[in-house]
Motif scaffolding. Sequence first.
Motif, PDB file in Angstrom:
ATOM      1  N   TYR A 471       8.651  13.185  -3.046  1.00  0.00           N
ATOM      2  CA  TYR A 471       8.595  11.788  -3.503  1.00  0.00           C
ATOM      3  C   TYR A 471       8.719  10.761  -2.370  1.00  0.00           C
ATOM      4  CZ  TYR A 471       8.574  12.416  -8.611  1.00  0.00           C
ATOM      5  OH  TYR A 471       8.230  12.682  -9.889  1.00  0.00           O
ATOM      6  N   PRO A 472       9.672  10.913  -1.479  1.00  0.00           N
ATOM      7  CA  PRO A 472       9.804   9.896  -0.426  1.00  0.00           C
ATOM      8  C   PRO A 472       8.565   9.802   0.451  1.00  0.00           C
ATOM      9  CG  PRO A 472      11.257  11.752   0.005  1.00  0.00           C
ATOM     10  CD  PRO A 472      10.731  11.944  -1.380  1.00  0.00           C
ATOM     11  N   THR A 473       7.987  10.970   0.754  1.00  0.00           N
ATOM     12  CA  THR A 473       6.751  10.954   1.556  1.00  0.00           C
ATOM     13  C   THR A 473       5.643  10.245   0.794  1.00  0.00           C
ATOM     14  OG1 THR A 473       7.405  13.038   2.594  1.00  0.00           O
ATOM     15  CG2 THR A 473       5.089  12.409   2.768  1.00  0.00           C
ATOM     16  N   LEU A 474       5.551  10.578  -0.497  1.00  0.00           N
ATOM     17  CA  LEU A 474       4.511   9.966  -1.327  1.00  0.00           C
ATOM     18  C   LEU A 474       4.685   8.446  -1.386  1.00  0.00           C
ATOM     19  CD1 LEU A 474       2.090  10.767  -3.090  1.00  0.00           C
ATOM     20  CD2 LEU A 474       3.659  10.863  -5.051  1.00  0.00           C
ATOM     21  N   LEU A 475       5.958   7.992  -1.550  1.00  0.00           N
ATOM     22  CA  LEU A 475       6.199   6.543  -1.606  1.00  0.00           C
ATOM     23  C   LEU A 475       5.809   5.871  -0.301  1.00  0.00           C
ATOM     24  CD1 LEU A 475       9.695   6.434  -3.415  1.00  0.00           C
ATOM     25  CD2 LEU A 475       7.457   5.786  -4.353  1.00  0.00           C
ATOM     26  N   LEU A 476       6.133   6.488   0.825  1.00  0.00           N
ATOM     27  CA  LEU A 476       5.802   5.904   2.128  1.00  0.00           C
ATOM     28  C   LEU A 476       4.302   5.797   2.317  1.00  0.00           C
ATOM     29  CD1 LEU A 476       6.675   4.948   4.946  1.00  0.00           C
ATOM     30  CD2 LEU A 476       6.692   7.345   5.678  1.00  0.00           C
ATOM     31  N   VAL A 477       3.594   6.890   2.025  1.00  0.00           N
ATOM     32  CA  VAL A 477       2.134   6.913   2.221  1.00  0.00           C
ATOM     33  C   VAL A 477       1.456   5.916   1.291  1.00  0.00           C
ATOM     34  CG1 VAL A 477       0.072   8.337   1.992  1.00  0.00           C
ATOM     35  CG2 VAL A 477       2.138   9.287   3.081  1.00  0.00           C
ATOM     36  N   ILE A 478       1.869   5.933   0.010  1.00  0.00           N
ATOM     37  CA  ILE A 478       1.248   5.015  -0.950  1.00  0.00           C
ATOM     38  C   ILE A 478       1.496   3.559  -0.560  1.00  0.00           C
ATOM     39  CG2 ILE A 478       1.377   4.173  -3.318  1.00  0.00           C
ATOM     40  CD1 ILE A 478       1.809   7.052  -4.231  1.00  0.00           C
ATOM     41  N   GLY A 479       2.734   3.249  -0.154  1.00  0.00           N
ATOM     42  CA  GLY A 479       3.050   1.868   0.232  1.00  0.00           C
ATOM     43  C   GLY A 479       2.231   1.405   1.410  1.00  0.00           C
ATOM     44  N   VAL A 480       2.132   2.258   2.448  1.00  0.00           N
ATOM     45  CA  VAL A 480       1.366   1.873   3.649  1.00  0.00           C
ATOM     46  C   VAL A 480      -0.115   1.753   3.336  1.00  0.00           C
ATOM     47  CG1 VAL A 480       0.665   2.620   5.957  1.00  0.00           C
ATOM     48  CG2 VAL A 480       3.057   2.835   5.239  1.00  0.00           C
ATOM     49  N   LEU A 481      -0.670   2.773   2.636  1.00  0.00           N
ATOM     50  CA  LEU A 481      -2.102   2.733   2.315  1.00  0.00           C
ATOM     51  C   LEU A 481      -2.448   1.528   1.430  1.00  0.00           C
ATOM     52  CD1 LEU A 481      -2.932   6.516   1.684  1.00  0.00           C
ATOM     53  CD2 LEU A 481      -3.559   5.096   3.650  1.00  0.00           C
ATOM     54  N   THR A 482      -1.567   1.233   0.464  1.00  0.00           N
ATOM     55  CA  THR A 482      -1.821   0.078  -0.409  1.00  0.00           C
ATOM     56  C   THR A 482      -1.860  -1.217   0.404  1.00  0.00           C
ATOM     57  OG1 THR A 482      -0.746   1.176  -2.279  1.00  0.00           O
ATOM     58  CG2 THR A 482      -1.015  -1.229  -2.404  1.00  0.00           C
ATOM     59  N   GLY A 483      -0.921  -1.346   1.365  1.00  0.00           N
ATOM     60  CA  GLY A 483      -0.913  -2.544   2.215  1.00  0.00           C
ATOM     61  C   GLY A 483      -2.188  -2.672   3.023  1.00  0.00           C
TER      62      GLY A 483
END
Length: 547
Positions: A471-483
Motif C-alpha cells: 500500500y505505501p508504495t502504491l500510494l507514493l507512485v499514484i500520488g507522484v504519477l497523478t501530479g
Amino acid sequence: MSERQRARAASKVTEQIELLTQAFEISAPYTEQQDLERAGAILHRAEERRKLSTDHTVIGLFGATGSGKSSLFNALAGEEIARTGVVRPTTKSPVAAIWDPEDASELLDWLNVTERYTVRKPLSGSTSSRRAAHTSGLLLLDLPDMDSTAIEHHAIAQKLAGQVDFLIWVLDPQKYADASIHHGYLSTLSAQSSNLLVVLNQIDTVAPTDRPAVLSSLEALLKAEGLDEVPVILSSARTGEGIEQIRGQILAVMRRHELAVQRVRNDIDALATSWSAKLPASDIKPPAKEHQQNLEREVGRAHGTERIADVVATSYRLRAARNTGWPLTTWLTRLRNDPLKRMNLGRNDKPVELSLTSRPELSAAESAQVEQAVDRYVATAVQDLPASWANPLKDRFRDVSQTLAGPVDQAIASTKLGVDKRSWWWPLIKFLQWFSLLVALAGGAWLAALALAGFLQFSLPEPPRIEGIAYPTLLLVIGVLTGIVLGIGGSIFNRLIAKIKRKKAMGNLNKSVAYVVRQEVVDPTRGHVDRYNTYAGLIRQAAKRVQ
C-alpha cells in the motif's frame, strides 16, 4: 408679368439667396477671402434691393470720361440737371432725375444718392397720359466716370453698377473700342445682358458713310464678350439723334415692371452658375469600409496590439501555472514577473480616464507607420475635393501620431483583456494536485516509517498489498504519477485556453483602437466630406433655380 408671376419670381430669388447664404456660411473657412467677400457683397446687395421698393426702376448712365454722358442725361430728362463742360470729370457724385418721388427716398438712400431732382413732365416731353403712367417710378441716374482718375469717383460708379436695375452704357466714337473699358467693365456684365443697353453717343462726330463700319465694329466687340443680344443705339445729345429711341427703350423697360426683381435674379443666377461650375458632377464619397479597416489595423499594429495579445497569452499561462502546477514547484513561477503588470495592463479597477499603460513611447518607425496610414486614408477621402477644402483636412492630421498616442494608450489601458479573473477549473486542479501530493507524502511517510522500524529492529506488521504491491508504495507512485499527469495535462490545456484568451484580447484591443481611430480620424474626415457635400448640394439647388 402678372402680380402672381412677379411674386413667384421674387420667391425663387429669396430661396436662392437663402440657399447661397447657407452654402457660403459652410464654405467660409475653405474659400478665398476675396471670393467670399465678392459673393457676400452680391448676396447682401440682392437681399437689400429685394426688400426695397419694386415700384421704382433705377436706370443708371455709365460711361468713360468724355463720352457725353451728362449731356445725354439732360437730353433724356428734358431739363438741364447735370452739369456739363469741358473740364473732366464733371460729375463728382451721382445725380438723380426722379419721376414720382413718393416712397423713393429709402431706395435713393440705399443708393447713396443725395443730389435729387424731381421731373414733373413725362420722360419724352409728351403730355400723353399713357407715357406718363409708364414713366411713373423712374429713377434716372447720372454717375461719375468709370475711368475717372479720382479714385472715389470710380468707386462710386463701380458700386452703383452693381446696384441699379438697368444699365445704359454710354460710349463715344473715339474710345468705344478701348480695351480697358471692355475688359475692365463690359466683359463682366454678360449675366446682365437682358438689363443692359449700349449707346454710342456723339455719333454726329462720325461721317454718315463711316457709321456702318463703326457700328459693325462695336457689335463685333460686344459679341466677343457675350453681349451680342444687347441693343445698340446711335445717338447725339447735341443734335437729338437717337434720343427718342433711347427714351422708347426706357419706356419699354418700365412696362416690364419686374425689372428690379430681374436684376437681382440675374446677379444671383450668375453667382449660382459660376460657383456650381466649380463643383464635381456628383457628391464626394468618403473612403470605403476597407480603407477604414486598413487604417485601424495599421494604427493598432503600430501601437503593438499583437505584442500585447502575445503578452496576454504569456500572462495567462504564467498565472495558470501558479494555480494548477505541482505545489512543490509552483514557487518557481512566482519568481517570474507578470509581463502584463509590467505594462500596467489587465487592471480594470481604475477609472477609464486614469487608465494609462507603462508601454514605451512609439519609435520613429512606428510613428511614421501611423502617419503614413492616416495620410493614405485622408488622401483617399480628399482626392476629388478642391484644394481649398482638401488642404485644411490634410493639415489637421500633420502630427497625427502624437494626437493619437494619448487616446490610444488610454483605450488600450482600459481594454478588458480577460485575464483579471481566475478560471473556474483552477481550484479543482489545485485541489487534485494537493490531494495527489498528500497521497504521495502519505505513501512516502509510511515507507519511511517501515524502513526506520527495520533499522531499529522493531517488529511491525507487514503492510497490506494489492497484487503484490504494498500500500505505501502504491500510494507514493499514484500520488507522484497523478501530479505529473495533472501538470502535463494542465499545461496543454492552459496553452489552448491561452490561445483563446489571446484571440479574444486581440479582438478587444482592435475594437478599442478602432474606436479611437474613428473618433479622431474617420469621423472628422467623414464630417468634412459631408460638409462639402452639404455646401455643394446647396449650390446645386440654387443653380437648378436659375431661369
